[in-house]
Design an enzyme around this catalytic site. Structure first.
Site, PDB file in Angstrom:
ATOM      1  CD  GLU A 173      -1.586 -12.615  -8.771  1.00  0.00           C
ATOM      2  OE1 GLU A 173      -1.135 -12.898  -7.647  1.00  0.00           O
ATOM      3  OE2 GLU A 173      -2.662 -12.012  -8.937  1.00  0.00           O
ATOM      4  CG  HIS A 188       0.404 -10.300  -5.603  1.00  0.00           C
ATOM      5  ND1 HIS A 188      -0.934 -10.524  -5.857  1.00  0.00           N
ATOM      6  CD2 HIS A 188       0.456  -9.059  -5.066  1.00  0.00           C
ATOM      7  CE1 HIS A 188      -1.647  -9.483  -5.501  1.00  0.00           C
ATOM      8  NE2 HIS A 188      -0.826  -8.578  -5.006  1.00  0.00           N
ATOM      9  CG  ASN A 239      -1.292 -14.182  -4.128  1.00  0.00           C
ATOM     10  OD1 ASN A 239      -0.603 -13.180  -3.945  1.00  0.00           O
ATOM     11  ND2 ASN A 239      -1.934 -14.403  -5.259  1.00  0.00           N
TER      12      ASN A 239
HETATM   13  C1  GLP Z   1      -2.215  -5.128  -5.105  1.00  0.00           C
HETATM   14  C2  GLP Z   1      -0.975  -4.537  -5.813  1.00  0.00           C
HETATM   15  C3  GLP Z   1       0.301  -4.832  -5.059  1.00  0.00           C
HETATM   16  C4  GLP Z   1       0.026  -4.661  -3.570  1.00  0.00           C
HETATM   17  C5  GLP Z   1      -0.915  -5.739  -3.103  1.00  0.00           C
HETATM   18  C6  GLP Z   1      -1.329  -5.628  -1.645  1.00  0.00           C
HETATM   19  O1  GLP Z   1      -3.012  -5.919  -5.906  1.00  0.00           O
HETATM   20  N1  GLP Z   1      -0.806  -4.901  -7.186  1.00  0.00           N
HETATM   21  O2  GLP Z   1       1.335  -3.985  -5.521  1.00  0.00           O
HETATM   22  O3  GLP Z   1       1.213  -4.756  -2.841  1.00  0.00           O
HETATM   23  O4  GLP Z   1      -2.000  -5.934  -3.957  1.00  0.00           O
HETATM   24  O5  GLP Z   1      -2.317  -4.673  -1.470  1.00  0.00           O
HETATM   25  P1  GLP Z   1      -2.720  -4.064  -0.057  1.00  0.00           P
HETATM   26  O6  GLP Z   1      -1.605  -3.155   0.326  1.00  0.00           O
HETATM   27  O7  GLP Z   1      -4.000  -3.330  -0.308  1.00  0.00           O
HETATM   28  O8  GLP Z   1      -2.868  -5.211   0.873  1.00  0.00           O
END
Ligand code: GLP
Length: 245
Positions: A144, A139, A137
């Site tokens: 968020e 973030h 999304n």
């Molecule tokens: C998580 C973390 C983020 C991260 C994101 C993507 O919830 N808080 O810092 O960049 O989600 O995660 P992934 O790399 O597993 O797609």
């Protein structure tokens, strides 16, 4: 403007990201590194571990600040970001653990913990290189989609889509914490350099939005376009929608 480096695949992305971090540490051994969790940086951390074991990299003077932590998880919970950093990086490199920092999710006093973390970042003289992943999304850290960009470390309520995305790491969805402490957009944007990494087709729509859509707190990562030194290292799949009309 965000510099974009396209890589063949996840491994290529991981090695190139590790190269950037490695160069930073070679050029400034006492760098303050801003670190991220999630599945995306795992390969990059493995590469750094490998180079450290070979003696090509020295973390002895490096200091780190992590982006975020779930609120309410004890440090040794196997899904805490404290645990993640130990298991994926800190245990295997010659870093002084006293120089590593993660918001304390076990502190129920959000105001005190967030103020402490903000002051800590300031006292370290800011972040030399901040590594970021990106949520589906948009973030960054746990900032968020919202109506405004948050400045400093703060408590956030996780979006339902984030809980869905992160449920894969927990036994069931109900176990995913609802709140987290995260560095604010202001602190992230104060980093001297930012490196954002992304891999896979699932990230393609949000990468397009980040680069081509409006700069808005509804897509927190879009603010990175206003930072003077941001590099996106992403594989062909993550970049696959970028040049489509
Ligand atoms: C998580 C973390 C983020 C991260 C994101 C993507 O919830 N808080 O810092 O960049 O989600 O995660 P992934 O790399 O597993 O797609």
């Amino acid at each position: 403007m965000i510099k974009i480096v396209e890589t063949r695949d996840y491994n290529d992305m991981s090695r190139k990201a590790a190269n950037v971090i490695s160069a930073q540490v070679i050029l400034k051994p006492d760098s303050v590194l801003g670190l991220a969790t999630g599945s995306t940086p795992v390969g990059c951390y493995q590469t750094l571990v490998h180079w450290c074991e070979k003696g090509d990299l020295d973390f002895s003077k490096v200091r780190t600040v992590n982006l975020d932590e779930y609120q309410g998880l004890e440090k040794w919970h196997d899904q805490s970001y404290y645990y993640f950093m130990r298991e994926n990086l800190f245990k295997y490199v010659n870093i002084n653990l006293d120089n590593t920092n993660i918001p304390d999710g076990s502190n129920p006093d959000a105001e005190a913990e967030c103020a402490r973390y903000h002051e800590l970042i300031e006292s370290m003289g800011g972040i030399d290189l901040q590594l970021l992943g990106i949520g589906n999304n948009g973030h960054i850290g746990f900032n968020e989609p919202a109506d405004v960009f948050a400045d400093k470390t703060h408590k956030v309520e996780l979006a339902e889509s984030t809980i869905d995305a992160n449920a894969r790491f927990f036994k069931d969805r109900d176990e995913v914490p609802r709140f987290a402490y995260t560095m604010g957009i202001g602190e992230i944007m104060s980093a001297k350099k930012i490196l954002i990494i992304a891999s896979g087709k699932a990230k393609a729509p949000i990468i397009r939005e980040m680069i081509k859509g409006p700069v808005t707190p509804k897509v927190p990562a879009s603010i990175l376009r206003f930072h003077p030194d941001v590099t996106l290292i992403a594989d062909v799949d993550a970049l696959s929608l970028l040049n489509k009309e």
